[in-house]
Design a protein around this motif. Structure first.
Motif, short mmCIF file in Angstrom:
data_model
loop_
_atom_site.label_atom_id
_atom_site.label_comp_id
_atom_site.label_asym_id
_atom_site.label_seq_id
_atom_site.Cartn_x
_atom_site.Cartn_y
_atom_site.Cartn_z
N THR A 36 41.45 39.23 62.10
CA THR A 36 40.92 40.01 63.22
C THR A 36 39.45 39.68 63.49
OG1 THR A 36 40.33 41.84 61.75
CG2 THR A 36 42.50 41.93 62.80
N LEU A 37 38.74 39.23 62.47
CA LEU A 37 37.31 38.92 62.62
C LEU A 37 37.08 37.53 63.20
CD1 LEU A 37 35.92 40.41 59.27
CD2 LEU A 37 35.77 41.39 61.57
N GLU A 39 39.40 35.52 64.96
CA GLU A 39 40.13 35.18 66.17
C GLU A 39 39.34 35.63 67.41
OE1 GLU A 39 43.79 33.73 66.86
OE2 GLU A 39 42.33 32.75 65.53
N ALA A 41 38.58 37.16 71.25
CA ALA A 41 38.92 38.48 71.77
C ALA A 41 40.24 38.52 72.51
CB ALA A 41 37.79 38.98 72.68
N SER A 43 42.96 36.99 71.69
CA SER A 43 44.09 36.78 70.78
C SER A 43 44.73 38.12 70.40
CB SER A 43 43.64 36.04 69.51
OG SER A 43 44.68 35.99 68.55
N THR A 46 43.62 40.13 67.10
CA THR A 46 42.39 40.91 66.93
C THR A 46 42.69 42.38 66.68
OG1 THR A 46 42.25 41.14 69.33
CG2 THR A 46 40.99 39.34 68.32
N HIS A 47 43.96 42.80 66.88
CA HIS A 47 44.38 44.17 66.57
C HIS A 47 44.95 44.20 65.15
CE1 HIS A 47 43.85 45.21 70.79
NE2 HIS A 47 44.55 44.12 71.11
N ALA A 51 47.88 42.05 63.32
CA ALA A 51 47.45 41.10 62.29
C ALA A 51 48.21 41.33 60.98
CB ALA A 51 45.95 41.22 62.06
N GLY A 74 40.84 30.76 62.38
CA GLY A 74 42.07 31.54 62.19
C GLY A 74 43.15 30.72 61.50
#
Length: 341
Positions: A36-37, A39, A41, A43, A46-47, A51, A74
């Protein structure tokens, strides 16, 4: 982070399946947070919930392809964590689980595991008659729901295919091995090691450890040892050389007590066999039974017909003929019987 996971696997996870599960859950958490960090925004990864789903399906090699990292950082996270480390941890866990099952069964077969159940039947000693004894116990519905625990110093479980029959390896006449078989929680104890000396030591130790309601049955091989067993203080039953069927019946109905008195040949009452010497019209079992009891104080209990049929406690109306054999109990051998007219 990778060093930490490798350290867990190498040092902390030996034989510890819970640590493998913990390490795998930690891996999923770390990979989900990292993806999430790194990838972009736009993608889906990011949730965090997405993930986490991606980490699970990737680490288990399912790989639906519905989500995947689009950035180089990623992809690096995907290769190092869910794919590489996840597959390794999964394989380690499966291997550990399989080896644990094999080790558990091996210990059970070799009697290395302590029995932790309660209200079981503890058989102390294993002889050539033990299998038949176990089968006879199983036939008695009184003991249908009870575990049977065998305690003896033999290499492996003698009856591994029998249901609810456990094995504990160890010398049957020692305190620590009796405790390993959970003698304190046994509902009934049967001692038949095939050796009177071992039987005696096992009996003394069992009497010391058992709870008050537990019943003990000990098999005495030699009648010469009977006085020694009888001198032991405590509540138990002694059986002298009975078959497996008789032992089970003795456990439940204590039939050995009158039988042993009758078989000792030094009691007031003995068992004798006589033949009916003449034909008596309309003579039935109960008429003969009452006649012999009233006239001689003989107690009849079984008969054998001329065609060799043996009946214990025959029907009252069973016809008695010349040549039939009668078993009866009397204080001395009945040599001169006057048969009813």
């Amino acid at each position: 982070m990778i060093y930490f996971i490798k350290y867990l696997i190498r040092v902390k996870l030996k034989g510890k399946g819970i640590y493998l599960v913990f390490a795998y859950m930690l891996l999923l958490l770390i990979s989900s947070l990292l993806i999430t960090l790194v990838e972009p925004a736009d993608s889906a990864l990011t949730h965090f919930d997405q993930a986490l789903w991606w980490s699970v399906v990737t680490s288990t090699t399912v790989g639906y392809g519905d989500m995947f990292p689009v950035s180089n950082p990623g992809r690096i996270v995907a290769v190092i964590l869910p794919m590489f480390m996840g597959i390794g941890l999964g394989a380690a866990f499966i291997t550990h689980f399989a080896s644990s099952l094999i080790e558990r069964r091996d210990k059970k077969m070799h009697g290395e595991k302590r029995y932790k159940g309660t209200d079981h039947i503890l058989i102390v000693g294993c002889t050539t008659e033990t299998e038949q004894l176990v089968e006879e116990i199983r036939k008695d519905e009184t003991y249908a729901d009870q575990d049977i625990v065998l305690l003896d110093d033999i290499p492996r479980h003698p009856f591994p295919d029998m249901d609810r029959v456990c094995f504990v390896k160890g010398s049957p006449d020692t305190l620590n091995k009796l405790n390993k078989a959970n003698v304190k929680q046994a509902a009934r104890i049967i001692i038949h090691t095939g050796n009177d000396e071992k039987n005696l030591f096992a009996l003394i130790n069992a009497l010391e450890l058992k709870h008050q309601a537990c019943e003990i049955t000990v098999r005495c091989i030699s009648t010469q040892s009977l006085d020694t067993f009888s001198s032991v203080q405590g509540d138990f039953q002694i059986i002298v050389q009975m078959t497996a069927e008789m032992m089970v019946q003795a456990m439940q109905d204590k039939v050995h007590i009158p039988l042993q008195i009758l078989l000792k040949n030094d009691a007031q009452e003995e068992i004798y066999y006589v033949l009916v010497s003449k034909t008596i019209p309309n003579l039935t079992w109960w008429v003969l039974h009452d006649y012999l009891k009233d006239k001689y104080n003989y107690l009849t209990f079984a008969m054998q017909t001329t065609d060799n049929r043996v009946m214990v406690n025959p029907s009252k109306e069973e016809t008695i003929s010349k040549g039939d054999g009668i078993w009866l109990m009397a204080q001395k051998r009945p040599l001169h019987i006057t048969w009813p007219s």
